[in-house]
Write a protein that holds these residues in place. Structure first.
Motif, PDB file in Angstrom:
ATOM      1  N   SER A   1      49.364  22.622  37.381  1.00 23.13           N
ATOM      2  CA  SER A   1      49.865  23.993  37.249  1.00 23.13           C
ATOM      3  C   SER A   1      50.327  24.205  35.815  1.00 23.13           C
ATOM      4  O   SER A   1      50.410  23.254  35.042  1.00 23.13           O
ATOM      5  CB  SER A   1      51.041  24.203  38.209  1.00 23.13           C
ATOM      6  N   GLY A   2      50.638  25.454  35.482  1.00 23.45           N
ATOM      7  CA  GLY A   2      51.125  25.737  34.135  1.00 23.45           C
ATOM      8  C   GLY A   2      50.019  26.248  33.219  1.00 23.45           C
ATOM      9  O   GLY A   2      48.936  26.630  33.681  1.00 23.45           O
TER      10      GLY A   2
ATOM     11  N   SER B   1      55.874  25.327  51.072  1.00 23.35           N
ATOM     12  CA  SER B   1      55.144  25.384  52.332  1.00 23.35           C
ATOM     13  C   SER B   1      55.891  24.643  53.439  1.00 23.35           C
ATOM     14  O   SER B   1      56.433  23.566  53.207  1.00 23.35           O
ATOM     15  CB  SER B   1      53.756  24.745  52.185  1.00 23.35           C
TER      16      SER B   1
ATOM     17  N   ILE C   1      51.192  31.473  34.429  1.00 22.22           N
ATOM     18  CA  ILE C   1      51.798  32.601  33.700  1.00 22.22           C
ATOM     19  C   ILE C   1      53.008  32.067  32.939  1.00 22.22           C
ATOM     20  O   ILE C   1      54.026  31.720  33.527  1.00 22.22           O
ATOM     21  CB  ILE C   1      52.179  33.734  34.672  1.00 22.22           C
TER      22      ILE C   1
ATOM     23  N   CYS D   1      55.466  13.826  40.961  1.00 27.16           N
ATOM     24  CA  CYS D   1      55.498  15.060  40.169  1.00 27.16           C
ATOM     25  C   CYS D   1      55.720  14.678  38.704  1.00 27.16           C
ATOM     26  O   CYS D   1      56.593  13.860  38.401  1.00 27.16           O
ATOM     27  CB  CYS D   1      56.627  15.948  40.683  1.00 27.16           C
TER      28      CYS D   1
ATOM     29  N   MET E   1      53.047  16.265  45.687  1.00 26.28           N
ATOM     30  CA  MET E   1      54.216  16.135  46.552  1.00 26.28           C
ATOM     31  C   MET E   1      53.799  15.845  47.999  1.00 26.28           C
ATOM     32  O   MET E   1      54.470  15.091  48.703  1.00 26.28           O
ATOM     33  CB  MET E   1      55.055  17.424  46.534  1.00 26.28           C
TER      34      MET E   1
ATOM     35  N   ASN F   1      46.406  28.651  43.906  1.00 27.17           N
ATOM     36  CA  ASN F   1      47.180  27.417  44.005  1.00 27.17           C
ATOM     37  C   ASN F   1      46.918  26.567  42.750  1.00 27.17           C
ATOM     38  O   ASN F   1      46.303  27.045  41.797  1.00 27.17           O
ATOM     39  CB  ASN F   1      46.757  26.657  45.278  1.00 27.17           C
TER      40      ASN F   1
ATOM     41  N   LYS G   1      61.461  25.061  49.111  1.00 26.82           N
ATOM     42  CA  LYS G   1      60.581  24.648  50.214  1.00 26.82           C
ATOM     43  C   LYS G   1      61.199  24.910  51.581  1.00 26.82           C
ATOM     44  O   LYS G   1      60.506  25.247  52.528  1.00 26.82           O
ATOM     45  CB  LYS G   1      60.291  23.147  50.107  1.00 26.82           C
TER      46      LYS G   1
ATOM     47  N   TYR H   1      55.978  29.830  38.726  1.00 31.15           N
ATOM     48  CA  TYR H   1      56.642  28.578  39.099  1.00 31.15           C
ATOM     49  C   TYR H   1      56.831  27.731  37.830  1.00 31.15           C
ATOM     50  O   TYR H   1      57.930  27.633  37.291  1.00 31.15           O
ATOM     51  CB  TYR H   1      55.828  27.817  40.168  1.00 31.15           C
TER      52      TYR H   1
ATOM     53  N   ASN I   1      51.382  17.755  40.284  1.00 30.82           N
ATOM     54  CA  ASN I   1      52.160  17.293  41.449  1.00 30.82           C
ATOM     55  C   ASN I   1      51.249  16.896  42.595  1.00 30.82           C
ATOM     56  O   ASN I   1      50.183  17.478  42.790  1.00 30.82           O
ATOM     57  CB  ASN I   1      53.179  18.375  41.875  1.00 30.82           C
TER      58      ASN I   1
ATOM     59  N   ALA J   1      57.037  31.532  43.229  1.00 28.72           N
ATOM     60  CA  ALA J   1      55.936  30.992  44.038  1.00 28.72           C
ATOM     61  C   ALA J   1      56.422  29.917  45.005  1.00 28.72           C
ATOM     62  O   ALA J   1      57.509  29.348  44.844  1.00 28.72           O
ATOM     63  CB  ALA J   1      54.858  30.430  43.106  1.00 28.72           C
ATOM     64  N   ALA J   2      55.583  29.604  45.973  1.00 24.74           N
ATOM     65  CA  ALA J   2      55.915  28.579  46.977  1.00 24.74           C
ATOM     66  C   ALA J   2      56.068  27.214  46.320  1.00 24.74           C
ATOM     67  O   ALA J   2      55.440  26.923  45.311  1.00 24.74           O
ATOM     68  CB  ALA J   2      54.814  28.518  48.021  1.00 24.74           C
TER      69      ALA J   2
ATOM     70  N   LYS K   1      46.302  32.017  50.746  1.00 27.99           N
ATOM     71  CA  LYS K   1      46.434  31.460  49.387  1.00 27.99           C
ATOM     72  C   LYS K   1      45.226  30.578  49.099  1.00 27.99           C
ATOM     73  O   LYS K   1      44.954  29.625  49.827  1.00 27.99           O
ATOM     74  CB  LYS K   1      47.726  30.651  49.263  1.00 27.99           C
TER      75      LYS K   1
ATOM     76  N   GLY L   1      56.112  28.313  34.782  1.00 28.57           N
ATOM     77  CA  GLY L   1      56.675  29.105  33.684  1.00 28.57           C
ATOM     78  C   GLY L   1      58.189  29.222  33.784  1.00 28.57           C
ATOM     79  O   GLY L   1      58.894  29.290  32.773  1.00 28.57           O
TER      80      GLY L   1
ATOM     81  N   VAL M   1      49.067  34.277  40.721  1.00 24.17           N
ATOM     82  CA  VAL M   1      49.925  33.149  40.368  1.00 24.17           C
ATOM     83  C   VAL M   1      49.053  32.067  39.750  1.00 24.17           C
ATOM     84  O   VAL M   1      47.933  31.848  40.183  1.00 24.17           O
ATOM     85  CB  VAL M   1      50.724  32.627  41.594  1.00 24.17           C
TER      86      VAL M   1
ATOM     87  N   LEU N   1      46.130  26.400  33.504  1.00 24.19           N
ATOM     88  CA  LEU N   1      45.566  27.027  34.711  1.00 24.19           C
ATOM     89  C   LEU N   1      45.340  28.527  34.511  1.00 24.19           C
ATOM     90  O   LEU N   1      44.578  29.150  35.255  1.00 24.19           O
ATOM     91  CB  LEU N   1      46.546  26.776  35.884  1.00 24.19           C
TER      92      LEU N   1
HETATM   93  C1  LIG Z   1      56.079  20.903  42.190  1.00 26.36           C
HETATM   94  C2  LIG Z   1      55.213  21.959  42.819  1.00 26.36           C
HETATM   95  C3  LIG Z   1      55.203  22.104  44.197  1.00 26.36           C
HETATM   96  C4  LIG Z   1      54.412  23.077  44.792  1.00 26.36           C
HETATM   97  N1  LIG Z   1      54.429  23.217  46.146  1.00 26.36           N
HETATM   98  C5  LIG Z   1      53.681  24.189  46.729  1.00 26.36           C
HETATM   99  C6  LIG Z   1      53.699  24.379  48.133  1.00 26.36           C
HETATM  100  O1  LIG Z   1      54.436  23.697  48.852  1.00 26.36           O
HETATM  101  N2  LIG Z   1      52.927  25.359  48.651  1.00 26.36           N
HETATM  102  C7  LIG Z   1      52.117  26.165  47.887  1.00 26.36           C
HETATM  103  O2  LIG Z   1      51.432  27.049  48.412  1.00 26.36           O
HETATM  104  N3  LIG Z   1      52.098  26.012  46.544  1.00 26.36           N
HETATM  105  C8  LIG Z   1      52.847  25.049  45.958  1.00 26.36           C
HETATM  106  N4  LIG Z   1      52.815  24.901  44.608  1.00 26.36           N
HETATM  107  C9  LIG Z   1      51.890  25.757  43.823  1.00 26.36           C
HETATM  108  C10 LIG Z   1      52.608  26.992  43.244  1.00 26.36           C
HETATM  109  O3  LIG Z   1      53.089  27.823  44.260  1.00 26.36           O
HETATM  110  C11 LIG Z   1      51.625  27.783  42.355  1.00 26.36           C
HETATM  111  O4  LIG Z   1      50.576  28.299  43.155  1.00 26.36           O
HETATM  112  C12 LIG Z   1      51.018  26.930  41.254  1.00 26.36           C
HETATM  113  O5  LIG Z   1      51.955  26.030  40.735  1.00 26.36           O
HETATM  114  C13 LIG Z   1      50.454  27.760  40.106  1.00 26.36           C
HETATM  115  O6  LIG Z   1      51.458  28.546  39.507  1.00 26.36           O
HETATM  116  P1  LIG Z   1      52.247  28.095  38.165  1.00 26.36           P
HETATM  117  O7  LIG Z   1      51.209  27.673  37.163  1.00 26.36           O
HETATM  118  O8  LIG Z   1      53.041  29.294  37.772  1.00 26.36           O
HETATM  119  O9  LIG Z   1      53.102  26.947  38.558  1.00 26.36           O
HETATM  120  C14 LIG Z   1      53.601  23.934  43.985  1.00 26.36           C
HETATM  121  C15 LIG Z   1      53.647  23.788  42.592  1.00 26.36           C
HETATM  122  C16 LIG Z   1      54.431  22.839  42.013  1.00 26.36           C
HETATM  123  C17 LIG Z   1      54.442  22.710  40.505  1.00 26.36           C
END
Ligand SMILES: Cc1cc2nc3c(=O)[nH]c(=O)nc-3n(C[C@H](O)[C@H](O)[C@H](O)COP(=O)(O)O)c2cc1C
Length: 343
Positions: A270-271, A90, A301, A104, A117, A246, A70, A321, A115, A65-66, A217, A323, A298, A274
């Motif tokens: 996230s994680g 992004s 997972i 973070c 960020m 997201n 970066k 991400y 996060n 994932a994004a 997204k 995960g 996403v 979610l």
């Molecule tokens: C540290 C961090 C930075 C992230 N930066 C971006 C970002 O720049 N652009 C974006 O679309 N999503 C960003 N995400 C969101 C992830 O792409 C994803 O959509 C979200 O974390 C949910 O998935 P996960 O639970 O597997 O992490 C970020 C997530 C994390 C943890």
């Protein structure tokens, strides 16, 4: 091996650990043996996993994932961990430093991250240079977003600039209007703002010879009414798919001590916590569109079974991400084996 490495990496702040990993991947890639070794350990190939989605051929449906790569610096090295595609960004039109640190945080009992960020990145020009230098060995998508300093009425120009500059160097685009850490961005999910961005990008795309899919997204915090409007817009606008979801601003389902969560403050979660919400959004979109809209699932997972559940619920592709952070690089292979065995 990750069992040994994880406590070391987790002894650093998440951002420092992340920078160490990116730095190591860059340095180690100078060793000719590094990439073949990673591929032997981590890649898993099976014709059962190959897929064509939005006209793009994927060797498998699991992507990164994004937010991890970066700036588009290590997408080839990351693909050696078995990913079928990598989403960079992004990215904003110009470099920006993001929010003040610390920004973070890990919530270990919840297998989660918070996060804020604030889209720190080196800007589109830098990413284009990296993409030109290193021919990609995998499918690469670019996730684009407006600059933090741009007002929302200038957002369409920002997306347009990044889109035009990156067009010849990536396989698909994701329009990020769901980052909870940049003031005003989630407001771009309002249908009027969104229509202008989408119109501009789909119009601009007509001037290029090759077709690049454009996905949106979305946030897991939208109401179903808001989602309905967005789905309708995507279907009539010529956009190609949706990335769901997201991070969330919700703090539901957390087991970490509440004083720790309060101390951390704002940010996208996230994680593991979610997962249910993201799954619900994926199921909703799939049902609402009778399976016609490609969905990249996403959000939370953390097990191979959850990746499979997302696919069974209508996702064409899946991204991870958090995960990947908690389970380590072998996680991709574990998911792929599970999918191949149970397909
Ligand atoms: C540290 C961090 C930075 C992230 N930066 C971006 C970002 O720049 N652009 C974006 O679309 N999503 C960003 N995400 C969101 C992830 O792409 C994803 O959509 C979200 O974390 C949910 O998935 P996960 O639970 O597997 O992490 C970020 C997530 C994390 C943890």
């Amino acid at each position: 091996m990750f069992k040994l490495l994880r406590p070391i990496l987790f002894s650093f702040s998440p951002e420092t650990a992340h920078n160490i990993v990116i730095g190591l991947l860059k340095i180690l890639s100078f060793l000719p043996i590094f990439s073949p070794l990673l591929r032997i350990f981590y890649c898993y190939k099976s014709p059962k996993l190959e897929k064509e989605v939005m006209g793009i051929k994927f060797k498998n449906p699991i992507g990164l994932a994004a937010g991890f790569d970066k700036n588009g610096e290590v997408y080839n090295q990351l693909s050696d961990f078995g990913f079928g595609f990598i989403e960079i960004g992004s990215l904003t039109p110009n470099e920006q430093i993001g929010n003040p640190k610390p920004r973070c945080f890990r919530l270990l009992p919840d297998r989660a991250i918070i996060n804020r960020m604030g889209i720190n990145n080196k800007g589109v020009k830098f990413a284009v240079t990296r993409l030109k230098d290193k021919k990609s060995r995998t499918v690469v998508g670019a996730n684009i977003i407006k600059s933090t300093s741009s007002a929302n009425d200038q957002a369409p120009q920002d997306y347009e600039k990044s889109f035009a500059q990156l067009y010849d160097f990536v396989d698909y685009f994701v329009v990020n209007v769901s980052c909870p850490n940049v003031k005003g961005v989630t407001k771009l999910q309002d249908i009027n703002s969104l229509s202008e961005i989408v119109d501009r990008l789909t119009t601009l795309r007509k001037y290029f010879d090759e077709y690049r899919p454009i996905l949106l997204k979305v946030s897991p915090d939208l109401t179903f009414e808001q989602l309905d409007e967005i789905i309708d817009l995507i279907l009539v606008s010529g956009m190609d798919g949706i990335v769901a979801t997201n991070t969330t601003i919700s703090r539901e389902f957390l087991t970490s001590p509440s004083d720790r969560v309060e101390f951390i403050g704002d940010g996208g979660l996230s994680g593991a916590p979610l997962y249910r919400k993201s799954l619900e959004v994926v199921q909703y979109i799939h049902n609402k569109t009778s399976g016609q809209l490609p969905i990249i699932a996403v959000g939370g997972i953390m097990t191979p079974k959850q990746a499979k559940e997302m696919i069974d619920s209508g996702a064409s592709l899946v991204q991870i991400y958090t995960g990947f952070i908690y389970n380590g690089p072998g996680f991709v292979r574990r998911i792929l084996r599970h999918l191949a065995k149970n397909s």
